[in-house]
Design an enzyme around this catalytic site. Structure first.
Site, PDB file in Angstrom:
ATOM      1  N   SER A  89     -34.015  53.270 -32.566  1.00  0.00           N
ATOM      2  CA  SER A  89     -35.125  52.558 -31.940  1.00  0.00           C
ATOM      3  C   SER A  89     -35.379  51.214 -32.624  1.00  0.00           C
ATOM      4  O   SER A  89     -34.492  50.371 -32.682  1.00  0.00           O
ATOM      5  CB  SER A  89     -36.367  53.449 -31.937  1.00  0.00           C
ATOM      6  OG  SER A  89     -37.370  52.925 -31.107  1.00  0.00           O
ATOM      7  N   ASP A 204     -35.264  57.514 -21.072  1.00  0.00           N
ATOM      8  CA  ASP A 204     -36.043  56.938 -22.177  1.00  0.00           C
ATOM      9  C   ASP A 204     -37.382  56.426 -21.659  1.00  0.00           C
ATOM     10  O   ASP A 204     -37.436  55.628 -20.722  1.00  0.00           O
ATOM     11  CB  ASP A 204     -35.249  55.798 -22.815  1.00  0.00           C
ATOM     12  CG  ASP A 204     -35.657  55.522 -24.243  1.00  0.00           C
ATOM     13  OD1 ASP A 204     -36.864  55.489 -24.514  1.00  0.00           O
ATOM     14  OD2 ASP A 204     -34.758  55.351 -25.091  1.00  0.00           O
ATOM     15  N   HIS A 234     -36.136  59.616 -25.664  1.00  0.00           N
ATOM     16  CA  HIS A 234     -35.863  58.548 -26.621  1.00  0.00           C
ATOM     17  C   HIS A 234     -35.172  59.023 -27.908  1.00  0.00           C
ATOM     18  O   HIS A 234     -34.186  58.433 -28.340  1.00  0.00           O
ATOM     19  CB  HIS A 234     -37.193  57.863 -26.953  1.00  0.00           C
ATOM     20  CG  HIS A 234     -37.080  56.662 -27.818  1.00  0.00           C
ATOM     21  ND1 HIS A 234     -36.334  55.557 -27.479  1.00  0.00           N
ATOM     22  CD2 HIS A 234     -37.645  56.382 -29.029  1.00  0.00           C
ATOM     23  CE1 HIS A 234     -36.435  54.640 -28.434  1.00  0.00           C
ATOM     24  NE2 HIS A 234     -37.222  55.112 -29.371  1.00  0.00           N
TER      25      HIS A 234
END
Length: 257
Positions: A89, A204, A234
């Protein structure tokens, strides 16, 4: 402080860079799996997060993340083994920016749902206000409630996260603006020519798939691979299908080790 997971006869060292709001301790299971398969792991907390000193949720400049990651890789290189960088991320974004600016001597880069375009950002009025506050009150904290149910479908992770006091629920205005600026820079600068694996969650709720794909397609690398995981949220390494994600990652590492 860095946490090390040392394999008995390590084949390489994997440096893990965590994402926004979280901390390195959330990667204990992943690190232990790598260690069991013969890979040592180095994982720490980024500035303003976890157990790191300083104001929680705040950075002065994204360069602080770049400097920190460079230090982790330098430390890992002392083992005189191949080093892989794995970023999730925002940690994936930080890995990209570090490689773009520093071209660190790593064997490969692994990105997990990298933050190259954010869903549900601030609206136009808040964006306008944030530009002013970035100049006059950059360390002011704003609420950002963390909802584990939109990052993973794994109910066990939900339970752990709800009791995890190290997970942030506020970030500073400067942190937010630096995050945005780093995304823009990531899309205009080039990666050095190192093997790249980008794995993107197919469902996501946090980052935009089109931005991950768009960035990946612009990278002129000798070797790169894009893997989308349909239906996964995610945090692909925390999903119920995490064993498949892990094996895919190990195959990439073993190929380049």
């Amino acid at each position: 402080m860095l946490k090390e997971y040392i394999a008995a006869s390590p084949k390489a060292v994997i440096v893990i860079v965590h994402g926004a709001f979280e901390h390195g301790g959330r990667y204990k299971t992943l690190a232990e799996n790598f260690r069991a398969d013969g890979y040592s792991v180095v994982v720490g907390d980024l500035p303003g997060q976890g157990d790191e000193k300083g104001k929680r949720g705040h950075i002065r400049h994204f360069q602080q993340y770049i400097d920190t990651i460079e230090g982790w890789v330098t430390y890992a290189k002392d083992a005189d083994l191949p080093v892989f960088l794995l970023g999730h991320s925002m940690g994936g974004l930080a890995v990209i920016r570090t490689m773009q600016d520093m071209a660190l001597p790593v064997q490969g880069v692994i990105l997990s749902s990298p933050a190259l375009g954010i869903k549900n950002g601030a609206g136009k009025p808040l964006e306008a206000v944030s530009k002013v506050l970035d100049r006059v009150s950059p360390s002011m904290l704003v609420s950002y409630p963390y909802n584990p149910e939109i990052v993973t479908r794994n109910e066990e992770v939900w339970k752990m996260d709800r009791n995890d006091e190290k997970i942030l629920d506020h970030v500073s205005v400067r942190w937010y603006k630096e995050f945005q600026r780093a995304i823009r820079k990531a899309h205009v600068k080039a990666m050095p020519d190192v093997p790249l694996l980008l794995m993107q969650a197919g469902d996501d709720k946090m980052v935009n798939l089109k931005d991950s794909k768009g960035w990946f397609n612009t990278q002129d690398l000798t070797e790169k691979a894009y893997k989308e995981w349909p239906g996964l949220y995610h945090e692909i390494f925390n999903e119920p299908e995490n064993d498949q994600v892990y094996r895919y990652t190990i195959n990439f590492i073993e190929l380049h080790c």
